[in-house]
Design a protein around this motif. Structure first.
Motif, PDB file in Angstrom:
ATOM      1  N   SER A 224      40.572  17.873 -14.491  1.00 44.60           N
ATOM      2  CA  SER A 224      40.286  16.882 -13.445  1.00 44.60           C
ATOM      3  C   SER A 224      41.597  16.372 -12.847  1.00 44.60           C
ATOM      4  O   SER A 224      41.688  16.109 -11.645  1.00 44.60           O
ATOM      5  CB  SER A 224      39.428  15.746 -13.997  1.00 44.60           C
ATOM      6  N   ALA A 225      42.656  16.291 -13.682  1.00 42.04           N
ATOM      7  CA  ALA A 225      43.961  15.903 -13.145  1.00 42.04           C
ATOM      8  C   ALA A 225      44.453  16.940 -12.145  1.00 42.04           C
ATOM      9  O   ALA A 225      44.951  16.609 -11.067  1.00 42.04           O
ATOM     10  CB  ALA A 225      44.963  15.750 -14.291  1.00 42.04           C
ATOM     11  N   GLU A 226      44.282  18.224 -12.517  1.00 45.40           N
ATOM     12  CA  GLU A 226      44.709  19.295 -11.610  1.00 45.40           C
ATOM     13  C   GLU A 226      43.950  19.223 -10.287  1.00 45.40           C
ATOM     14  O   GLU A 226      44.522  19.411  -9.218  1.00 45.40           O
ATOM     15  CB  GLU A 226      44.480  20.663 -12.270  1.00 45.40           C
ATOM     16  N   ARG A 227      42.635  18.926 -10.413  1.00 46.63           N
ATOM     17  CA  ARG A 227      41.829  18.808  -9.197  1.00 46.63           C
ATOM     18  C   ARG A 227      42.344  17.673  -8.311  1.00 46.63           C
ATOM     19  O   ARG A 227      42.458  17.808  -7.106  1.00 46.63           O
ATOM     20  CB  ARG A 227      40.360  18.569  -9.571  1.00 46.63           C
ATOM     21  N   ARG A 228      42.663  16.540  -8.969  1.00 45.86           N
ATOM     22  CA  ARG A 228      43.151  15.391  -8.189  1.00 45.86           C
ATOM     23  C   ARG A 228      44.461  15.720  -7.481  1.00 45.86           C
ATOM     24  O   ARG A 228      44.643  15.409  -6.312  1.00 45.86           O
ATOM     25  CB  ARG A 228      43.345  14.179  -9.111  1.00 45.86           C
ATOM     26  N   ILE A 229      45.364  16.402  -8.231  1.00 49.38           N
ATOM     27  CA  ILE A 229      46.646  16.753  -7.625  1.00 49.38           C
ATOM     28  C   ILE A 229      46.425  17.675  -6.434  1.00 49.38           C
ATOM     29  O   ILE A 229      46.999  17.484  -5.345  1.00 49.38           O
ATOM     30  CB  ILE A 229      47.565  17.432  -8.674  1.00 49.38           C
ATOM     31  N   ALA A 230      45.532  18.655  -6.631  1.00 53.24           N
ATOM     32  CA  ALA A 230      45.257  19.602  -5.543  1.00 53.24           C
ATOM     33  C   ALA A 230      44.662  18.877  -4.343  1.00 53.24           C
ATOM     34  O   ALA A 230      45.033  19.148  -3.190  1.00 53.24           O
ATOM     35  CB  ALA A 230      44.294  20.693  -6.040  1.00 53.24           C
ATOM     36  N   ALA A 231      43.757  17.909  -4.631  1.00 53.54           N
ATOM     37  CA  ALA A 231      43.114  17.175  -3.530  1.00 53.54           C
ATOM     38  C   ALA A 231      44.147  16.349  -2.775  1.00 53.54           C
ATOM     39  O   ALA A 231      44.152  16.315  -1.539  1.00 53.54           O
ATOM     40  CB  ALA A 231      42.012  16.270  -4.093  1.00 53.54           C
ATOM     41  N   ARG A 232      45.063  15.717  -3.539  1.00 55.72           N
ATOM     42  CA  ARG A 232      46.086  14.895  -2.887  1.00 55.72           C
ATOM     43  C   ARG A 232      46.980  15.769  -2.004  1.00 55.72           C
ATOM     44  O   ARG A 232      47.331  15.411  -0.889  1.00 55.72           O
ATOM     45  CB  ARG A 232      46.922  14.177  -3.960  1.00 55.72           C
ATOM     46  N   ARG A 233      47.301  16.957  -2.570  1.00 55.87           N
ATOM     47  CA  ARG A 233      48.157  17.848  -1.782  1.00 55.87           C
ATOM     48  C   ARG A 233      47.459  18.252  -0.485  1.00 55.87           C
ATOM     49  O   ARG A 233      48.064  18.284   0.579  1.00 55.87           O
ATOM     50  CB  ARG A 233      48.498  19.087  -2.621  1.00 55.87           C
ATOM     51  N   ARG A 234      46.165  18.537  -0.598  1.00 57.71           N
ATOM     52  CA  ARG A 234      45.416  18.891   0.612  1.00 57.71           C
ATOM     53  C   ARG A 234      45.443  17.734   1.618  1.00 57.71           C
ATOM     54  O   ARG A 234      45.659  17.933   2.807  1.00 57.71           O
ATOM     55  CB  ARG A 234      43.958  19.219   0.251  1.00 57.71           C
ATOM     56  N   ASP A 235      45.256  16.503   1.093  1.00 55.76           N
ATOM     57  CA  ASP A 235      45.282  15.335   1.971  1.00 55.76           C
ATOM     58  C   ASP A 235      46.621  15.216   2.673  1.00 55.76           C
ATOM     59  O   ASP A 235      46.693  14.999   3.884  1.00 55.76           O
ATOM     60  CB  ASP A 235      45.039  14.051   1.160  1.00 55.76           C
ATOM     61  N   GLU A 236      47.696  15.388   1.854  1.00 57.42           N
ATOM     62  CA  GLU A 236      49.033  15.255   2.431  1.00 57.42           C
ATOM     63  C   GLU A 236      49.246  16.295   3.521  1.00 57.42           C
ATOM     64  O   GLU A 236      49.801  16.003   4.584  1.00 57.42           O
ATOM     65  CB  GLU A 236      50.103  15.406   1.350  1.00 57.42           C
ATOM     66  N   GLU A 237      48.796  17.540   3.240  1.00 56.51           N
ATOM     67  CA  GLU A 237      48.956  18.588   4.236  1.00 56.51           C
ATOM     68  C   GLU A 237      48.175  18.264   5.509  1.00 56.51           C
ATOM     69  O   GLU A 237      48.635  18.519   6.622  1.00 56.51           O
ATOM     70  CB  GLU A 237      48.495  19.936   3.662  1.00 56.51           C
TER      71      GLU A 237
END
Lengths: 153, 651
Positions: B635-648
């Protein structure tokens, strides 16, 4: 360990341990070859008195006697060639212990030639005959054992 | 109708296993990203549902005692209590094998449904392997052991179930044992999958580990339950006979224990790659070998029920196919799996290697001892191998393993020096030596119980040492699991050693009103009276047992006569105290109206099974801990990936 071939060293060590265990097992098992006896084998080559062995055969019909102490029974186990070993057992007879049926007794021979049993392994299922006793077909008692076996048919 | 439904579900499941095997194999061969690969998982999941349906159908026909089904007519009876009607469904060859494939199919469905960590190609290969193994056992069931066969003429009444099996033990022992036994098929399929794709990585071991832990926990429970069942039901007062059927469950346990530890090394340190794969293959091979030994009745066993020698050759063929196939694949691929990380001898890996080698050595000792009678029979020599062989020979490896078990968890990964843990080493050694000395002086007991008690004390203390100096609330669950399981080994060992060192036995023939003693117990025979149960009649003794002159408890051992099928059994009675058990068995009438009683006082014997439960509890802790860590990390990995997508997206 800085050795370049650590895997090889590990494999060799494991192999040594496994082969050692197997050799030890085989060595110990060779002594077990004289663990199970049929009555005729006890007559021909008796084990040392006191050595823990198993005796397998048919309980002779009419030989079962209860002694006065109320807990000890004696009976005879018979094999081929009219061999006959007297057995003494103190304890409660197994549920399916029947004269004329197969039995495996765990215990030791005493100096008087009587087999003193600590444990009796009788068939505990109506369809079960100790495997050691299978194939004793030329022995008449085997037929009686089959008669006491309730088939499913 | 219900029986036909069950049979149809089994045939469909077999067809789905073919689909699972071919889709899995095709997608491995052609690369995993295609439509065929999409079919593999649903095939496995649907198959689990279908086999579950078939098993439900079997329970149903047993529950309503449908006497037109041959298996029910042969093994059940309308007068039996419902719980034994249901558990009787697997108290026979066909039903037992159906339970086997049910567990296999459910395990397959479970990995298909939840396992997402493996690379897709390895996953496809794993599912294909699982389908392949399941297919063989479906064939066995459908072609030679159909549990749903009908009788042309319904039987008027069933033949009944062996009275020894009419016990709650039958409801608990076979299902838990099979969950463990057959659950190891998952480890096998994982190993085969990894061999096919040559991807043996720490991530692979982390994915495999919870499955091993689950199977191992159930296997431990199943063995403990079976041991306790045999202990009270057979009325001999023994809990382990080194019987082939018992060894058949011990061997997979030894292999699975080794696998559990080596998978830990692979997951944490990326070492022991090939060895872990090998153990994955061996563990389930031992399960299949055990199934063969138990189901074929090829070896003499005191627990052999419902055996059928003619069907043995079918299982032997499956055994040769799967074990031979997996070992061939292993031989072809093992060389191409590159060497893992190195480590020094004085390290956690080093200790775990010793543990693995010792467990394998014990496995070899038990395996050879179990199969030896078969080997000699080929030369027409009848042999039975018993405790005089198994006890001392396995002890040679058990005690060094226990010593390593006490200190191994204290070592660090990769490289450590003995000096760092010298205080702990000294403490453990001093405890062992002091215990040996004290016990030898006070009791002067035999070597094995003496060593057993001493090692149990030392290991009991040492198993908690990994927690020293740590904040207990922050210790990971998996570490607690290890501590509890190791402590369970010490507890169990203590029970075994105490039972063999301190048990007292009394055989007596008593008239009503007479009394006798065993250990600290005074036992009086108050009377014997006939009673009747639902499908039996019995002579029931009324005994008054008093511990050290205290208040007497009334116990009623019975000699029962079942009439379907006609068979006599002795119902033993246990009086459990915290410090041991009184075990009472009553025989038939002796000479001149006296009754035979066999009594044992077994100090701390219950610790054997408490220990077993602790070991299983440790397994459950570790399982929960591993799964929780994994879920958190994902779930941490998912959150990091989601944040990265948001930032992009923001950019």
């Amino acid at each position: 360990m800085k050795a370049k071939h650590q895997r090889l060293v590990l494999v060799v060590l494991a192999l040594i341990a496994l082969v050692g265990a197997s050799l030890l097992a085989v060595y110990a098992l060779r002594n077990q070859a004289n663990y199970f006896y049929l009555p005729e084998q006890i007559v021909a080559e008796p084990p040392e008195p006191g050595q823990a062995v198993r005796l397998g055969g048919m309980v002779e019909a009419g030989s079962l006697q209860k002694l006065a102490d109320g807990v000890t029974v004696t009976f005879a186990v018979t094999g081929r060639d009219n061999s006959r070993i007297p057995v003494r057992y103190a304890g409660i007879l197994p549920d399916l212990f029947v004269e004329g049926s197969g039995v495996v007794a765990e215990g030791r021979l005493n100096s008087g030639g009587t087999f003193v049993a600590d444990n009796l392994l009788a068939k505990h299922d109506e369809n079960y005959v100790p495997r050691e006793l299978e194939g004793m077909s030329e022995h008449q008692a085997a037929e009686m054992a089959e008669d006491t076996t309730v088939g499913l048919e | 109708m219900i029986a036909e439904l069950g049979l149809a579900a089994l045939w469909l499941a077999a067809a789905l296993a073919v689909l699972q095997l071919s889709c899995g194999a095709l997608s491995v061969w052609s690369g995993a990203d295609n439509e065929i690969a999409q079919l593999t998982r649903p095939a496995a999941i649907l198959q689990g549902g279908l086999v579950g349906t078939a098993f439900g159908a079997l329970l149903w026909v047993f529950g309503i005692t449908d006497l037109s089904v041959k298996l029910v007519a042969m093994n059940s009876h309308t007068m039996k209590p419902l719980i034994f009607k249901l558990s009787g469904a697997w108290g026979n060859h066909e039903g037992s094998m159906l339970l086997w494939v049910t567990v296999m199919a459910l395990a397959g469905a479970l990995i298909a449904a939840v396992e997402r960590r493996l690379p897709e190609r390895t996953m496809q290969a794993t599912l294909a392997a699982q389908g392949f193994v399941a297919l063989g056992f479906y064939a066995f069931l459908l072609l030679s052991s159909n549990p749903f066969e009908r009788l042309a003429q319904p039987a008027p009444e069933g033949l009944g179930l062996n009275p020894l099996l009419q016990d709650i033990g039958l409801a608990l022992h076979p299902p838990t044992l099979y969950f463990g036994y057959v659950g190891l098929s998952v480890a096998f399929s994982f190993a085969v999958g990894a061999l096919v794709t040559k991807q043996v990585t720490p991530a692979f071991a982390r994915a495999m580990r919870p499955w091993i832990l689950g199977a191992w926990t159930f296997l431990t429970l199943g063995i403990a339950a079976g041991s306790y069942w045999a202990y009270y039901e057979l009325g001999w007062g023994g809990y382990w006979f080194w019987d082939p059927v018992e060894n058949a469950s011990l061997m997979p346990w030894l292999a699975a224990t080794a696998l559990l530890h080596s998978a830990g090394v692979l997951a944490s340190r990326d070492a022991l790659r090939v060895w872990t794969i090998m153990l994955g293959v061996v563990a389930f091979s031992m399960s299949m070998l055990g199934t063969f030994l138990v189901r074929s009745g090829i070896l003499t066993s005191v627990h052999a029920f419902a055996v059928d020698p003619e069907r043995g050759s079918f299982i032997l063929f499956l055994l040769a196919l799967y074990i031979g196939g997996a070992l061939l694949l292993f031989a072809l691929r093992a060389g191409s799996i590159s060497e893992g990380e190195r480590f020094s001898v004085a390290s956690k890996e080093g200790a775990l290697v010793v543990n693995n080698v010792m467990l394998s050595a014990i496995l070899a000792v038990v395996l050879l001892g179990t199969l030896y009678p078969l080997l000699t029979e080929a030369f027409d020599i009848r042999v039975s191998v018993g405790p005089p062989y198994f006890n001392p020979v396995s002890a040679i490896f058990v005690f060094p393993m226990l010593a390593v078990m006490a200190v191994g968890p204290l070592l660090r990964w990769r490289r450590d020096n003995w000096g760092r843990i010298s205080r702990e080493l000294a403490l453990t050694a001093a405890l062992t030596i002091a215990a040996i000395g004290l016990l030898a002086v006070i009791f002067g007991m035999a070597v094995l119980p003496l060593l057993g008690l001493s090692f149990a004390f030392a290991l009991g203390v040492a198993s908690f040492l990994p927690l020293r100096g740590r904040k207990l609330t922050r210790v990971p669950l998996a570490t607690w699991g290890m501590v509890i399981a190791h402590f369970g080994i010490a507890v169990s060992l203590f029970g075994m050693a105490s039972e063999s060192a301190f048990s007292e036995e009394r055989l007596a023939a008593l008239e009503e009103g007479q009394q006798t003693s065993v250990g600290p117990w005074q036992v009086r025979l108050d009377g014997v009276e006939p009673i009747a149960g639902p499908n039996w009649t019995a002579l029931s003794g009324r005994l008054l047992a008093a511990y050290k002159g205290g208040e007497a408890v009334e116990i009623e051992p019975q000699s029962r006569n079942f009439w379907a099928p006609p068979q006599q059994t002795t119902e033993s009675v246990l009086v459990t105290r915290w410090n041991g058990q009184l075990y009472a068995v009553m025989g038939g009438e002796g000479v001149d109206g006296r009754w035979q009683l066999r009594l044992w006082w077994k100090p701390f014997v219950t610790f054997i099974w408490y220990g077993g439960l602790l070991i299983a509890l440790g397994g459950a802790f570790a399982l929960v801990g591993r799964v929780r860590t994994d879920v958190k990390r994902r779930s941490a990995e998912r959150r990091i990936a989601a944040r990265r997508r948001d930032e992009e997206a923001m950019l």
